[in-house]
Design an enzyme around this catalytic site. Structure first.
Site, PDB file in Angstrom:
ATOM      1  N   GLU A  59       0.832  -1.135  -0.030  1.00 50.47           N
ATOM      2  CA  GLU A  59       0.044   0.038   0.068  1.00 50.47           C
ATOM      3  C   GLU A  59       0.888   1.231   0.109  1.00 50.47           C
ATOM      4  OE1 GLU A  59      -0.733  -2.601   1.995  1.00 50.47           O
ATOM      5  OE2 GLU A  59      -2.428  -3.408   1.224  1.00 50.47           O
ATOM      6  N   HIS A 126     -11.340  -5.131   8.426  1.00 47.83           N
ATOM      7  CA  HIS A 126     -12.208  -5.184   7.337  1.00 47.83           C
ATOM      8  C   HIS A 126     -13.471  -4.219   7.203  1.00 47.83           C
ATOM      9  CE1 HIS A 126      -9.645  -8.572   6.542  1.00 47.83           C
ATOM     10  NE2 HIS A 126      -9.578  -8.295   5.363  1.00 47.83           N
TER      11      HIS A 126
END
Lengths: 321, 319
Positions: A59, A126
């Site tokens: 990321e 999540h």
């Protein structure tokens, strides 16, 4: 018959961006042949060869790469597989992308898509909503679309903007929220009165808009008309529309799904308290998630986030004052 | 190298004199050969360069006007950062010259991204990118992510690692456990080169190979230079943590002295010419310094205080 989902709107907007602007490319994990974890890029790699790329699970490097590409005139759209993982790229977002224009006068037209918010069973890593974290930093535009129309038009507008955009798309809305068509574009930075009312104002955004609208409907049965304001963009924040609504109703509840300490909801309350204290007939209230990580089991998760029931309860408290 | 050393001596004395330079001064003394040897292989406006803290020599070799360093240290509005950022945090991205942030390793993916975009647009041609890091910076996640990504994309990127033995005060024994940093190249699936960073000719030769191979499609090249910074982390730091014996060995291998001797031995120059170059550099630096000292510093009342390029989205400017 409603047929276009929120997720399809996001895919279609990317299709349109790729089709109309050769500078646009997509970069993210599993987004090419696989079409992304949520299929938000389904078939785009096939339709636009050489413009959709699978990235390593990196990321930090994904955002850094986008910044470098933007310097070269590209307009990358970066998909974070889940908003939660953007914390790994946090440094590149807030220190590299967000400072580039101010430091060097070089625009940084990147769009970072964050599949955000809770869904049942997703657990602590999540489910996160990151809008408040990123809104804290100068140099970023933070968009939180709550409708199919906004998902489409605001994503297209994001790609056109010469600044880094954190595009918080809500996973809970992906499949369930539908519309007949993409409707009309509204400008970025303007809030929308999603439901007019006179007795209290709810300011909210993203998935909480729909919980708030349901709560407003519940209150209608008790004879209250609750106005619901959809912020649409957390930053910039449309203070004028918020103040105008509070001027009509005299009561304010701000609802957000992110954690309760500080953040977008606190910002709304702070602005109203300091700029329109005299308009308030009751202390302004906020409703956020609980101050714990986001739980896995649906029993716990439903109590962790604001819901129609908890918003209704807060509204009753506000209206009784 | 001479111009870099002369400029940095001036920066050091301005810092010690106090007053005009706010914040720290971070010098590349002892690293000029390794830095300049990379910089001379890069073309302004054609290649992409992401230098780091000790790359004054590389920046000059790349084509940055010497005066821009002074302007950034002194924070005047005529400089590339106009007082909004300072010292080594400077660049002109539109010319392929990236402006580092302080977070080590994070510039690598930015340089890679510029090359990646050029490839997508079909404008890559024979352009290459280069960026620098120290032994300490190789320990960051950003460095690993960026280099791995560049390797996956096989980008024409040269990554310089100046192994100067200390990351601020931390010796390499507390930084990594592998025998040689260059061994990591194999793990990334890229080509690695090792060189005595105090030997200008050796550095030029290694970089020539590295850039040639990068430009023709052999992917990222790691170049590790062994050297010692001849000073502290910044001018505020006396480097007392470096053993005197080690300092002595390296002071006797000052890369500038080595380079000058190499040039003399090869008959490329004469002692008189070298002295003339030093004199010329001093004049240039003195002239630039006196000019910059007269240039305007930023005015908070004229600052736009605008972090977005889209004026209509700046809060308070919605019209």
């Amino acid at each position: 018959m409603s047929s276009i989902t929120y997720l399809e709107a996001i895919r279609e907007a990317q299709y349109e961006a790729l089709r109309t602007n050769p500078d646009v490319f997509l970069y993210g994990q599993d987004i090419n042949a696989f079409g992304g974890a949520f299929k938000a890029t389904k078939n785009l790699g096939r339709e636009f060869p050489g413009r959709v790329f699978d990235s390593p699970i990196s990321e930090d490097a994904m955002i850094g790469m986008a910044v470098g590409a933007a310097v070269e005139g590209a307009r990358p759209i970066i998909e974070m597989q889940f908003a939660d993982f953007s914390s790994v790229g946090f440094n590149q977002i807030v220190n590299q992308a967000a400072t580039l224009y101010w430091r060097t006068q070089t625009p940084c037209p990147i769009t970072i898509r964050l599949p955000s918010g809770g869904t049942a069973g997703s657990g602590p890593f999540h489910s996160q909503s990151m809008e408040s974290i990123y809104a804290h930093y100068p140099g970023l535009v933070i968009l939180t679309p709550a409708t199919v129309e906004d998902a489409y038009w605001m994503l297209l507008d994001s790609v056109k903007l010469d600044d880094p955009v954190i595009f918080c798309e809500h996973k809970f809305l992906y499949y369930h929220l539908k519309a007949d068509d993409f409707g009309q574009a509204m400008p970025i930075g303007k809030a929308r009165i999603a439901r007019p009312g006179r007795d209290a104002t709810v300011v909210t955004y993203s998935a909480m808009l729909h919980e708030s609208l349901k709560a407003a409907e519940e209150l209608r049965l008790d004879g209250y008309e609750v106005e619901v304001v959809d912020l649409r963009s957390v930053k910039p924040m449309d203070t004028d529309t918020i103040l105008a609504s509070v001027a009509r109703t005299g009561r304010l509840l701000v609802v957000g799904e992110s954690f309760p300490w500080g953040g977008a909801t606190a910002e709304v309350v702070a602005r109203v308290a300091s700029e329109a204290f005299h308009l308030l007939d009751a202390p302004p209230l906020r409703l956020n998630s609980k101050d714990t990580p986001i739980p896995y089991h649906p029993n716990l998760w439903k109590s962790h986030r604001p819901t129609t029931a908890s918003i209704s309860a807060e509204l009753r408290k506000l209206l009784r004052y | 190298m001479i111009r870099s050393r002369t400029l940095e001596e001036k920066l050091g004395s301005l810092y010690r004199a106090g007053g005009r330079i706010v914040g720290g001064v971070y010098l590349g003394r002892g690293q000029e050969a390794f830095s300049a040897a990379a910089g001379i292989h890069l073309r302004w406006d054609k290649d992409v360069y992401g230098p780091l803290i000790r790359d004054q020599a590389g920046r000059i070799a790349f084509g940055e006007p010497l005066i821009d360093s002074l302007r950034t240290y002194l924070g005047v509005v005529t400089g590339p950062m106009r007082g909004r950022d300072g010292n080594i945090h400077r660049g002109q991205p539109k010319h392929g010259y990236m402006a580092m942030i302080s977070h080590l390793g994070s510039l690598l993916s930015v340089v890679a991204g510029a090359l990646f975009a050029r490839r997508i647009k079909g404008t890559l041609g024979d352009s290459a990118g280069a960026t620098s890091i120290g032994d300490g910076g190789t320990s960051t996640g950003a460095f690993h992510e960026g280099l791995n990504m560049a390797a996956v994309e096989k980008l024409p990127l040269v990554v310089s690692i100046a192994n100067n033995q200390y990351a601020y005060s931390t010796p390499t024994s507390r930084q990594y456990a592998c025998e040689n940093l260059v061994d990591r190249a194999h793990g990334y699936g890229i080509e690695g080169h090792s060189v005595d960073g105090t030997d200008l000719l050796a550095c030029v030769k290694v970089y020539r190979t590295a850039f040639e191979r990068a430009r023709v499609g052999h992917g990222p090249q790691m170049v590790v230079g062994r050297l010692l910074r001849l000073g502290g982390h910044g001018e505020h730091d006396d480097a007392s943590y470096i053993p005197e014996s080690m300092k002595k060995i390296h002071e006797s291998r000052d890369c500038l002295t080595v380079a000058q001797q190499q040039a003399l031995d090869l008959g490329w120059t004469t002692q008189a010419e070298l002295e003339a170059w030093h004199k010329q550099a001093r004049q240039e630096v003195d002239q630039a310094t006196s000019q910059v000292l007269k240039e305007p510093t930023p005015d908070p009342y004229r600052e736009t205080w605008q972090a977005l390029s889209t004026t209509s989205l700046v809060e308070g400017n919605e019209g």
